[in-house]
Motif scaffolding. Structure first.
Motif, PDB file in Angstrom:
ATOM      1  N   THR B  21       0.836  -1.199   0.000  1.00 35.34           N
ATOM      2  CA  THR B  21       0.000   0.000   0.000  1.00 35.34           C
ATOM      3  C   THR B  21       0.872   1.251   0.000  1.00 35.34           C
ATOM      4  O   THR B  21       2.053   1.202   0.362  1.00 35.34           O
ATOM      5  CB  THR B  21      -0.918   0.055   1.247  1.00 35.34           C
ATOM      6  N   THR B  99     -11.077   2.997  -8.309  1.00 38.95           N
ATOM      7  CA  THR B  99      -9.899   2.382  -8.911  1.00 38.95           C
ATOM      8  C   THR B  99      -9.135   3.453  -9.679  1.00 38.95           C
ATOM      9  O   THR B  99      -9.654   4.541  -9.963  1.00 38.95           O
ATOM     10  CB  THR B  99     -10.288   1.256  -9.885  1.00 38.95           C
ATOM     11  N   PHE B 100      -7.879   3.145 -10.009  1.00 39.25           N
ATOM     12  CA  PHE B 100      -7.050   4.084 -10.765  1.00 39.25           C
ATOM     13  C   PHE B 100      -6.163   3.297 -11.717  1.00 39.25           C
ATOM     14  O   PHE B 100      -5.512   2.331 -11.322  1.00 39.25           O
ATOM     15  CB  PHE B 100      -6.182   4.905  -9.815  1.00 39.25           C
ATOM     16  N   GLY B 101      -6.142   3.728 -12.951  1.00 46.22           N
ATOM     17  CA  GLY B 101      -5.258   3.100 -13.929  1.00 46.22           C
ATOM     18  C   GLY B 101      -4.987   4.049 -15.074  1.00 46.22           C
ATOM     19  O   GLY B 101      -5.480   5.181 -15.077  1.00 46.22           O
ATOM     20  N   ALA B 108      -1.739  -2.164 -14.962  1.00 48.17           N
ATOM     21  CA  ALA B 108      -1.499  -1.458 -13.705  1.00 48.17           C
ATOM     22  C   ALA B 108      -2.818  -0.904 -13.175  1.00 48.17           C
ATOM     23  O   ALA B 108      -3.520  -0.177 -13.879  1.00 48.17           O
ATOM     24  CB  ALA B 108      -0.494  -0.327 -13.917  1.00 48.17           C
ATOM     25  N   VAL B 109      -3.152  -1.271 -11.965  1.00 49.60           N
ATOM     26  CA  VAL B 109      -4.397  -0.782 -11.370  1.00 49.60           C
ATOM     27  C   VAL B 109      -4.199  -0.707  -9.860  1.00 49.60           C
ATOM     28  O   VAL B 109      -3.496  -1.536  -9.269  1.00 49.60           O
ATOM     29  CB  VAL B 109      -5.590  -1.714 -11.721  1.00 49.60           C
ATOM     30  N   SER B 110      -4.782   0.305  -9.247  1.00 49.51           N
ATOM     31  CA  SER B 110      -4.797   0.361  -7.788  1.00 49.51           C
ATOM     32  C   SER B 110      -6.208   0.609  -7.301  1.00 49.51           C
ATOM     33  O   SER B 110      -7.059   1.114  -8.034  1.00 49.51           O
ATOM     34  CB  SER B 110      -3.848   1.447  -7.260  1.00 49.51           C
ATOM     35  N   LEU B 111      -6.442   0.205  -6.063  1.00 52.42           N
ATOM     36  CA  LEU B 111      -7.709   0.488  -5.380  1.00 52.42           C
ATOM     37  C   LEU B 111      -7.410   1.603  -4.387  1.00 52.42           C
ATOM     38  O   LEU B 111      -6.560   1.443  -3.508  1.00 52.42           O
ATOM     39  CB  LEU B 111      -8.197  -0.765  -4.648  1.00 52.42           C
ATOM     40  N   ASP B 112      -8.097   2.727  -4.542  1.00 56.90           N
ATOM     41  CA  ASP B 112      -7.770   3.934  -3.770  1.00 56.90           C
ATOM     42  C   ASP B 112      -8.937   4.333  -2.877  1.00 56.90           C
ATOM     43  O   ASP B 112     -10.067   4.463  -3.358  1.00 56.90           O
ATOM     44  CB  ASP B 112      -7.478   5.107  -4.713  1.00 56.90           C
ATOM     45  N   LEU B 129      -5.321   6.076   0.664  1.00 55.58           N
ATOM     46  CA  LEU B 129      -4.665   4.784   0.820  1.00 55.58           C
ATOM     47  C   LEU B 129      -4.885   3.988  -0.468  1.00 55.58           C
ATOM     48  O   LEU B 129      -6.023   3.783  -0.898  1.00 55.58           O
ATOM     49  CB  LEU B 129      -5.262   4.026   2.010  1.00 55.58           C
ATOM     50  N   SER B 130      -3.778   3.591  -1.094  1.00 57.65           N
ATOM     51  CA  SER B 130      -3.843   2.822  -2.340  1.00 57.65           C
ATOM     52  C   SER B 130      -3.240   1.454  -2.108  1.00 57.65           C
ATOM     53  O   SER B 130      -2.217   1.327  -1.444  1.00 57.65           O
ATOM     54  CB  SER B 130      -3.026   3.517  -3.441  1.00 57.65           C
ATOM     55  N   VAL B 131      -3.850   0.435  -2.687  1.00 57.56           N
ATOM     56  CA  VAL B 131      -3.272  -0.904  -2.623  1.00 57.56           C
ATOM     57  C   VAL B 131      -3.160  -1.463  -4.033  1.00 57.56           C
ATOM     58  O   VAL B 131      -4.020  -1.197  -4.885  1.00 57.56           O
ATOM     59  CB  VAL B 131      -4.102  -1.848  -1.711  1.00 57.56           C
ATOM     60  N   VAL B 132      -2.071  -2.193  -4.273  1.00 60.17           N
ATOM     61  CA  VAL B 132      -1.874  -2.889  -5.545  1.00 60.17           C
ATOM     62  C   VAL B 132      -1.616  -4.365  -5.235  1.00 60.17           C
ATOM     63  O   VAL B 132      -1.559  -4.761  -4.069  1.00 60.17           O
ATOM     64  CB  VAL B 132      -0.718  -2.263  -6.364  1.00 60.17           C
ATOM     65  N   TYR B 133      -1.453  -5.194  -6.268  1.00 58.06           N
ATOM     66  CA  TYR B 133      -1.408  -6.640  -6.044  1.00 58.06           C
ATOM     67  C   TYR B 133      -0.085  -7.162  -5.493  1.00 58.06           C
ATOM     68  O   TYR B 133      -0.034  -8.247  -4.922  1.00 58.06           O
ATOM     69  CB  TYR B 133      -1.731  -7.377  -7.344  1.00 58.06           C
TER      70      TYR B 133
END
Lengths: 171, 171
Positions: B21, B99-101, B108-112, B129-133
């Motif tokens: 994150t 989401t953001f991409g 590439a994608v994050s959940l924000d 707060l962003s999380v990626v895989y």
């Protein structure tokens, strides 16, 4: 006991030790395009989604980049949970990236990527990867009874895919 | 050097050691409702989003649960990147989960999650707060020049918030 050319295979559900993800892998005896259709066409989705004991009423199912979905779980005619998410990106027949949450726990959210892999002999491997913000949230997700929904839902999807292909359903 | 009642504070950008994150925290000298409006009204967003050297053209900005957004970054009139995402959930004045991409790196994608905290004296703390895989994706995100965009964008947001409140912009 009957003999199956392709014995039913349970989905594998794996929690990564290093990151708060869950990976779900399942193979289906149907071509990729059909498995994909069963995920994006609401008339098909409602025939397999969720555990056997729960009814699923689809309120919105707009599976396009920038779309959204919403469905209601019912038991004995009572609404018991409301699921929803937004659709980050759809690559037809290949990949769906979306969020997942439910009204009853507004802070719980996961980012889910579904990949449709083409296999030989007209089969498909479906790979789902979900990430949440922390390990505690993942533990809650795993403890929520998701496995029953996954296994029973995918068994119902097997039967739907067989019937769409005009095959006996192997049951 | 001029004297400020509230000296400009850089955003803190933290990579968690245990999960992939990134947490970004920044305070603003404006009430929460106004900071929130500057995130959901496209006419305001386009005045501050992104680094100073880049123009931002907003194509879609539909900040509601189930909505989506898309914008194009331009430099010297040339399109250089296309950003987009889907909006999982909006709690007005409190929280946005999205989401953001970007088109140029479709995987590439994050959940924000953005949280708007009300502080005393009409100030606001914004927490993203962003999380990626995985950790590799996070390293790529941190190496992408995001910090310049965050710091310059939030400095521009300071100026916009001051002007919306009829204050001198403190520059």
């Amino acid at each position: 006991m009957s003999t199956h050319a392709h014995p039913a295979v349970e989905a594998t559900i794996e929690a990564d030790p290093d990151v708060p993800t869950v990976r779900i892998v399942r193979e289906f005896d149907a071509p990729r395009e059909l498995v994909y259709r069963a995920h994006v066409e609401p008339e098909l989705v409602k025939q397999w989604l969720g555990p056997d004991s729960i009814g699923m009423e689809i309120d919105v199912w707009d599976m396009r980049t920038g779309g959204e979905y919403r469905y209601t779980a019912t038991r004995d005619g009572e609404e018991i949970a409301h699921f929803y998410g937004s659709v980050h990106r759809v690559t037809p027949n290949e990949r769906i990236v979306q969020t997942f949450g439910f009204e009853e726990m507004p802070d719980a959210v996961s980012l889910d990527t579904l990949v449709f892999h083409e296999l030989p002999d007209g089969r498909t491997r479906l790979e789902g990867l979900s990430v949440v913000y922390d390990f505690e949230s993942r533990a809650g997700m795993l403890a929520s009874g998701m496995e029953v929904g996954v296994q029973e839902g995918y068994a119902a999807l097997d039967r739907l895919l067989a019937s769409l292909q005009g095959k006996a359903d192997g049951a």
